[in-house]
Design an enzyme around this catalytic site. Structure first.
Site, mmCIF file in Angstrom:
data_model
loop_
_atom_site.group_PDB
_atom_site.id
_atom_site.type_symbol
_atom_site.label_atom_id
_atom_site.label_comp_id
_atom_site.label_asym_id
_atom_site.label_seq_id
_atom_site.Cartn_x
_atom_site.Cartn_y
_atom_site.Cartn_z
ATOM 1 N N ASN A 9 -2.568 -7.960 5.002
ATOM 2 C CA ASN A 9 -3.836 -8.130 4.288
ATOM 3 C C ASN A 9 -3.629 -9.194 3.214
ATOM 4 O O ASN A 9 -2.997 -8.942 2.192
ATOM 5 C CB ASN A 9 -4.248 -6.784 3.662
ATOM 6 C CG ASN A 9 -5.504 -6.903 2.817
ATOM 7 O OD1 ASN A 9 -6.229 -7.895 2.882
ATOM 8 N ND2 ASN A 9 -5.763 -5.889 2.012
ATOM 9 N N TRP A 10 -4.150 -10.385 3.473
ATOM 10 C CA TRP A 10 -3.928 -11.501 2.553
ATOM 11 C C TRP A 10 -4.776 -11.416 1.286
ATOM 12 O O TRP A 10 -4.576 -12.182 0.359
ATOM 13 C CB TRP A 10 -4.211 -12.828 3.265
ATOM 14 C CG TRP A 10 -3.284 -13.140 4.398
ATOM 15 C CD1 TRP A 10 -2.244 -12.364 4.858
ATOM 16 C CD2 TRP A 10 -3.291 -14.311 5.220
ATOM 17 N NE1 TRP A 10 -1.622 -12.979 5.911
ATOM 18 C CE2 TRP A 10 -2.242 -14.180 6.159
ATOM 19 C CE3 TRP A 10 -4.088 -15.452 5.262
ATOM 20 C CZ2 TRP A 10 -1.970 -15.150 7.122
ATOM 21 C CZ3 TRP A 10 -3.823 -16.424 6.224
ATOM 22 C CH2 TRP A 10 -2.768 -16.273 7.135
ATOM 23 N N HIS A 94 -10.811 -0.306 2.126
ATOM 24 C CA HIS A 94 -9.617 -0.550 1.313
ATOM 25 C C HIS A 94 -9.864 -0.064 -0.112
ATOM 26 O O HIS A 94 -10.985 -0.129 -0.617
ATOM 27 C CB HIS A 94 -9.280 -2.048 1.316
ATOM 28 C CG HIS A 94 -7.944 -2.349 0.712
ATOM 29 N ND1 HIS A 94 -7.757 -2.457 -0.643
ATOM 30 C CD2 HIS A 94 -6.722 -2.538 1.282
ATOM 31 C CE1 HIS A 94 -6.473 -2.708 -0.884
ATOM 32 N NE2 HIS A 94 -5.827 -2.762 0.265
ATOM 33 N N GLU A 166 -2.850 4.538 2.132
ATOM 34 C CA GLU A 166 -2.365 3.720 1.024
ATOM 35 C C GLU A 166 -2.580 4.479 -0.278
ATOM 36 O O GLU A 166 -3.694 4.535 -0.793
ATOM 37 C CB GLU A 166 -3.055 2.356 0.996
ATOM 38 C CG GLU A 166 -4.512 2.353 1.456
ATOM 39 C CD GLU A 166 -5.254 1.125 0.966
ATOM 40 O OE1 GLU A 166 -4.682 0.044 1.037
ATOM 41 O OE2 GLU A 166 -6.389 1.272 0.491
ATOM 42 N N GLY A 172 0.224 -2.702 -5.377
ATOM 43 C CA GLY A 172 0.396 -3.770 -6.355
ATOM 44 C C GLY A 172 1.074 -3.326 -7.637
ATOM 45 O O GLY A 172 1.108 -4.062 -8.616
ATOM 46 N N GLY A 234 1.121 -8.164 -0.635
ATOM 47 C CA GLY A 234 1.797 -9.362 -1.151
ATOM 48 C C GLY A 234 2.859 -9.946 -0.243
ATOM 49 O O GLY A 234 2.982 -11.171 -0.114
#
EC number: 5.3.1.1
Length: 248
Positions: A9-10, A94, A166, A172, A234
């Site tokens: 996932n960019w 998300h 997640e 992050g 990331g």
């Protein structure tokens, strides 16, 4: 036996030029992957990335979509548009969408249904906050999410979709759930799917772990029986890191 799936996932990163360069670099590095490989660039990069992955084993996903086919929804993209482009997957629900754009489980469910209407495979995200984890309500929260996110689908649809667990507290932040925590929680998610759609369907659903996945963590995670892959943030922005994860 479930085929593992690793998706990158960019998020809001990479210009079109940078996206094409990244995929060019990635292709030879993942060509022998034993898992399904997916990259999810921004909307503006989708056409160029789809062109670049032709003939390779890399599939392309979108990061979101609207649940309507068209209409007065400024700034939104419809599943019909994604289907026409040739997109295979779409991330739905998300935690950043839930947190910053007030996306609810009801909205997620609408999007999941609409994705299937347009031959898109949803990667449905669920997860708990740090407060919920520390309050010992993880299972209650996840059950509530899954029961709404996946309601009123056919068994065939549920078998095809991908769930990404997640933990919000691990996105992050550099914190990760231990491999045992991730495996146990994903196992619990599978029991919720089983309660809704039966053992046969639950045994076929692929459930990824997402949350600060790195080349150094993937091998141990993938050794766990319930974990079927990863939704990578990331680390998917560098070909070297992402390929190391894909080739776990």
């Amino acid at each position: 036996m479930r085929t593992a799936i690793i998706a990158g996932n960019w998020k809001m990163n990479k210009t079109v030029k940078e996206a094409v360069e990244l995929v060019k670099e990635l292709k030879p590095l993942v060509k022998d992957a034993k898992c399904d490989v997916v990259v999810c660039p921004t909307y503006v990069c989708l056409p160029a990335v789809l062109e670049e992955v032709k003939g390779s084993n890399i599939k392309v996903g979108a990061q979101n979509m609207h649940f309507e086919e068209s209409g007065a929804y400024t700034g939104e993209i419809s599943p019909k548009m994604l289907e026409e482009l040739g997109v295979h997957y779409v991330i739905i629900g998300h935690s950043e969408r839930r947190q910053y754009f007030n996306e609810t489980d009801e909205t997620v469910n609408k999007k999941v249904k609409k994705a299937f209407e347009h031959n898109l495979i949803p990667i449905v995200c669920c997860g708990e906050s740090l407060e919920q984890r520390e309050g010992n309500v993880t299972e209650k929260v996840l059950e509530g999410q899954i029961k709404v996110d996946l309601k009123e689908l056919s068994k065939e649809q549920v078998e095809k979709l991908v769930i990404a667990y997640e933990p919000i507290w691990a996105i992050g932040t550099g914190k990760t759930a231990t491999d045992e925590q991730a495996n146990e929680t994903i196992g619990y998610i599978r029991t919720v799917v089983k309660s809704m759609y039966g053992e046969d369907v639950a045994s076929k659903v692929r459930i990824q772990y997402g949350g600060s996945v790195k080349p150094g963590t993937i091998k141990a995670q993938m050794a766990k029986e319930e974990i079927d892959g990863a939704l990578v943030g990331g680390a998917s922005l560098k070909a070297e890191d992402f390929s190391a994860i894909v080739n776990f």
